[in-house]
Design a protein around this motif. Structure first.
Motif, mmCIF file in Angstrom:
data_model
loop_
_atom_site.group_PDB
_atom_site.id
_atom_site.type_symbol
_atom_site.label_atom_id
_atom_site.label_comp_id
_atom_site.label_asym_id
_atom_site.label_seq_id
_atom_site.Cartn_x
_atom_site.Cartn_y
_atom_site.Cartn_z
ATOM 1 N N ALA A 168 8.445 2.676 4.649
ATOM 2 C CA ALA A 168 9.673 2.200 3.776
ATOM 3 C C ALA A 168 10.604 3.216 3.921
ATOM 4 O O ALA A 168 11.971 2.489 3.759
ATOM 5 C CB ALA A 168 9.497 0.510 2.956
ATOM 6 N N LEU A 169 10.071 3.785 2.787
ATOM 7 C CA LEU A 169 11.154 4.918 2.774
ATOM 8 C C LEU A 169 11.723 5.901 3.391
ATOM 9 O O LEU A 169 12.880 6.631 3.272
ATOM 10 C CB LEU A 169 10.514 5.601 1.300
ATOM 11 C CG LEU A 169 10.648 5.294 0.361
ATOM 12 C CD1 LEU A 169 9.822 5.747 -0.944
ATOM 13 C CD2 LEU A 169 11.841 4.666 -0.620
ATOM 14 N N GLY A 204 13.221 13.173 -2.493
ATOM 15 C CA GLY A 204 13.217 12.278 -3.468
ATOM 16 C C GLY A 204 12.409 12.102 -4.629
ATOM 17 O O GLY A 204 10.902 12.768 -3.998
ATOM 18 N N ILE A 205 12.406 11.632 -5.628
ATOM 19 C CA ILE A 205 11.327 11.702 -7.140
ATOM 20 C C ILE A 205 9.934 10.760 -6.666
ATOM 21 O O ILE A 205 8.176 10.926 -6.531
ATOM 22 C CB ILE A 205 11.754 11.367 -8.416
ATOM 23 C CG1 ILE A 205 10.201 11.786 -9.299
ATOM 24 C CG2 ILE A 205 13.055 9.773 -8.147
ATOM 25 C CD1 ILE A 205 10.916 12.880 -9.358
ATOM 26 N N LEU A 206 10.189 9.752 -6.017
ATOM 27 C CA LEU A 206 9.278 8.782 -5.640
ATOM 28 C C LEU A 206 8.810 8.817 -4.032
ATOM 29 O O LEU A 206 7.075 8.926 -4.265
ATOM 30 C CB LEU A 206 10.393 7.221 -4.950
ATOM 31 C CG LEU A 206 9.602 6.186 -4.951
ATOM 32 C CD1 LEU A 206 8.570 6.208 -6.291
ATOM 33 C CD2 LEU A 206 9.790 4.709 -4.862
ATOM 34 N N SER A 227 1.017 -1.546 0.479
ATOM 35 C CA SER A 227 -0.142 -0.254 0.395
ATOM 36 C C SER A 227 1.153 0.953 0.091
ATOM 37 O O SER A 227 1.894 1.154 0.412
ATOM 38 C CB SER A 227 -0.650 -0.106 1.176
ATOM 39 O OG SER A 227 -0.064 0.060 2.657
ATOM 40 N N LEU A 228 0.402 2.467 -0.209
ATOM 41 C CA LEU A 228 1.008 3.371 -0.398
ATOM 42 C C LEU A 228 1.273 4.251 0.914
ATOM 43 O O LEU A 228 2.357 4.119 0.990
ATOM 44 C CB LEU A 228 0.090 4.390 -0.548
ATOM 45 C CG LEU A 228 -0.822 4.936 -2.101
ATOM 46 C CD1 LEU A 228 -1.374 5.398 -2.172
ATOM 47 C CD2 LEU A 228 0.336 5.015 -3.021
ATOM 48 N N ALA A 229 1.308 3.432 2.185
ATOM 49 C CA ALA A 229 1.292 3.995 3.415
ATOM 50 C C ALA A 229 2.397 3.134 4.024
ATOM 51 O O ALA A 229 3.780 3.615 3.840
ATOM 52 C CB ALA A 229 0.289 3.666 4.693
ATOM 53 N N GLU A 230 2.767 1.814 2.942
ATOM 54 C CA GLU A 230 3.340 0.893 3.430
ATOM 55 C C GLU A 230 4.691 1.201 2.917
ATOM 56 O O GLU A 230 6.128 1.324 3.476
ATOM 57 C CB GLU A 230 3.021 -0.854 3.488
ATOM 58 C CG GLU A 230 4.219 -1.640 3.827
ATOM 59 C CD GLU A 230 3.433 -3.075 3.554
ATOM 60 O OE1 GLU A 230 4.248 -3.955 3.664
ATOM 61 O OE2 GLU A 230 2.917 -3.271 3.057
ATOM 62 N N ALA A 231 4.815 1.594 1.547
ATOM 63 C CA ALA A 231 5.566 2.031 1.127
ATOM 64 C C ALA A 231 6.685 3.875 1.457
ATOM 65 O O ALA A 231 7.411 3.491 1.451
ATOM 66 C CB ALA A 231 5.289 2.927 -0.106
ATOM 67 N N GLN A 232 5.830 4.705 1.978
ATOM 68 C CA GLN A 232 5.628 5.703 2.936
ATOM 69 C C GLN A 232 6.231 5.487 3.695
ATOM 70 O O GLN A 232 7.659 6.088 3.788
ATOM 71 C CB GLN A 232 4.559 6.844 3.209
ATOM 72 C CG GLN A 232 4.281 7.043 1.836
ATOM 73 C CD GLN A 232 3.944 9.264 2.124
ATOM 74 O OE1 GLN A 232 3.164 8.721 3.121
ATOM 75 N NE2 GLN A 232 3.604 9.797 1.702
#
Length: 302
Positions: free
Chosen positions: A141-142, A147-149, A134-139
């Motif tokens: 992780a980062l 950055g661009i992502l 999900s988007l929350a999980e990706a945020q």
């Protein structure tokens, strides 16, 4: 008696004729020593003998100064000497082209570092979110990295939050894709900073150098008309100074064109990574939308 007198008169006539014939030869042979005084006749050989030697001595130095003047001039035709003896306009052209060449190498170093760092960060970020659901999980992780992502993820979350309560998933995805396109265009403009400088230097430097060459050769022809000579020793320095401007123009233009083409390929590869990041954020948004609709349907079924 008549015979004796005739013989005597004939002998006298012969003697007079012989004396008349011999007198010019004796006059020619005796004229040089008879002209000076007897006292000077002994001193004249000392002065007369150097006179023939003095004539070659005057001719030989007349040829030697030309060779001595030409040889140092040819030896001193180094780039620095040619630059210092060039016209003010030609000097300005050379300095401008040298500055353009310096800018080319500066852009090469700066853009190489920038593209290398940006590509490395983006590849690392894509690897970190490859397993995110999900988007929350990706945020998470980062983290809080810039950055661009992270910009793509933030835009997707912002659009999902602002579109809460809307039933049209297609509209949400379309608006998110529009936001992604703006981010991609902004990143493309940012990453291409300096490329225009390379393109300008590569396309205009040869013509700027040619202008300096034309100006220098024009001054050389003016110098020829003033000196009234076409000697190579007079013409060569001015022409060499003029051609030096063209050489510096090519030195500035050729690396600029090569570096521009190199960065065009590298930038294209980086923008492909940016497109991959945009697609990854779009897929995470689509999963969140499907997941939210699935949970809503399950709640409605209950």
């Amino acid at each position: 008696m008549k015979i004796m007198s005739f013989q005597a008169s004939l002998a006298a006539a012969l003697m007079l004729a012989a004396a008349w014939l011999v007198s010019p030869v004796s006059a020619q042979t005796q004229t040089p020593p008879a002209a000076p005084a007897p006292a000077q006749a002994t001193a004249q050989p000392a002065t007369a003998s150097p006179a023939p030697a003095a004539a070659p001595a005057v001719v030989a130095p007349a040829a030697k100064p030309d060779a001595a003047a030409i040889a140092p001039a040819m030896k001193e035709l180094s780039p620095w000497v040619m630059f210092m003896s060039a016209d003010v306009i030609v000097k300005a052209v050379m300095i401008g082209l040298a500055f353009a060449s310096l800018m080319t190498w500066t852009v090469l170093i700066a853009k190489s570092i920038e593209l290398s760092v940006a590509s490395g960060k983006l590849r690392s970020a894509l690897k970190k979110i490859s397993e995110a659901r999900s988007l929350a999980e990706a945020q998470m992780a980062l983290g809080a990295k810039q950055g661009i992502l992270p910009s793509f993820l933030a835009a997707a979350l912002r659009e999902a939050r602002m579109s809460a309560g809307l039933s049209s998933d297609a509209g949400i995805k379309e608006r998110a894709a529009s936001s992604f396109s703006e981010i991609v265009r902004a990143e493309a403009r940012r990453i291409r900073i300096g490329m225009g400088v390379l393109a300008t230097i590569g396309s205009t430097s040869p013509f700027v150098g040619l202008f300096g060459t034309v100006w220098g050769i024009m001054n050389s022809f003016i110098g020829i008309s003033k000196s009234q000579t076409t000697n190579l020793a007079v013409v060569a320095p001015g022409i060499a100074e003029a051609l030096l401007a063209t050489a510096i123009g090519l030195v500035a233009a050729i690396p600029a064109v090569i570096i521009y083409n190199h960065f065009s390929r590298v930038t294209k590869s980086y923008l492909e990574l940016v497109s991959r990041a945009s697609g990854a954020a779009a897929r995470l948004l689509s999963r969140d939308l499907d997941r939210s609709h699935g949970s809503a349907h399950s709640r409605a079924a209950e």
